[in-house]
Design an enzyme around this catalytic site. Structure first.
Site, PDB file in Angstrom:
ATOM      1  N   PHE A 108      87.253  52.412  98.403  1.00  0.00           N
ATOM      2  CA  PHE A 108      87.192  52.786  99.815  1.00  0.00           C
ATOM      3  C   PHE A 108      88.349  53.689 100.212  1.00  0.00           C
ATOM      4  CE2 PHE A 108      90.296  49.523 100.452  1.00  0.00           C
ATOM      5  CZ  PHE A 108      90.925  49.807 101.655  1.00  0.00           C
ATOM      6  N   THR A 109      89.438  53.698  99.437  1.00  0.00           N
ATOM      7  CA  THR A 109      90.577  54.547  99.797  1.00  0.00           C
ATOM      8  C   THR A 109      90.229  56.032  99.728  1.00  0.00           C
ATOM      9  OG1 THR A 109      91.497  54.517  97.556  1.00  0.00           O
ATOM     10  CG2 THR A 109      92.280  52.812  99.093  1.00  0.00           C
TER      11      THR A 109
END
Length: 146
Positions: free
Chosen positions: A79-80
């Site tokens: 998700f980063t």
């Protein structure tokens, strides 16, 4: 949807001290899913991943896809990749799709890859993972479906 694609000699994913997935020669795809992403984005990224000609042919030219080269694909949710670092020093994750929705697109992406006949392994969605890989080249590409 963002895919960070790395050509690898080998890769593995470890969760809580246990190796849960590993591949030999192939591609590792770190995938970031954003709020606006759809199944169309996932399908586009899957097709691009399988057909991207980033493996060398007999003449040493990048002319073969992972499928042509007999490689495997490992998918790792990250998700980063949806993080925004433009303001300040702390990334904002406002663009990231909520995990419950993102997991559905993550699974759709994996199924789209498997439907091409390629061997697909994966990390563990929403888990803290140690990803070990040997980048071959190095060869790394970022694909954004927008």
């Amino acid at each position: 949807m963002t895919g960070l694609i790395q050509r690898v000699k080998r890769a593995s994913v470890e969760v809580e001290g246990n190796i849960v997935s590993e591949i030999g020669k192939g591609i590792v795809v770190f995938i970031g899913i954003e709020k606006e992403d759809t199944e169309k984005d996932a399908q586009y990224l899957a097709n691009k991943t399988v057909n991207l000609r980033i493996f060398e042919d007999s003449l040493g030219k990048m002319n073969l896809s992972v499928k042509d080269a007999g490689g495997e694909v490992m998918v790792v949710s990250e998700f980063t990749l949806a993080g925004d670092c433009k303001k300040g020093n702390r990334p904002s994750f406002d663009r990231a799709m909520p995990p419950e929705e993102a997991e559905k697109l993550y699974r759709y992406f994996i199924e789209a890859l498997k439907n091409t006949g390629i061997s697909v392994k994966e990390g563990v969605f929403r888990s803290y993972m140690h990803v070990c890989l040997v980048n071959d080249g190095p060869v790394t590409f970022i694909i954004n479906t927008r």
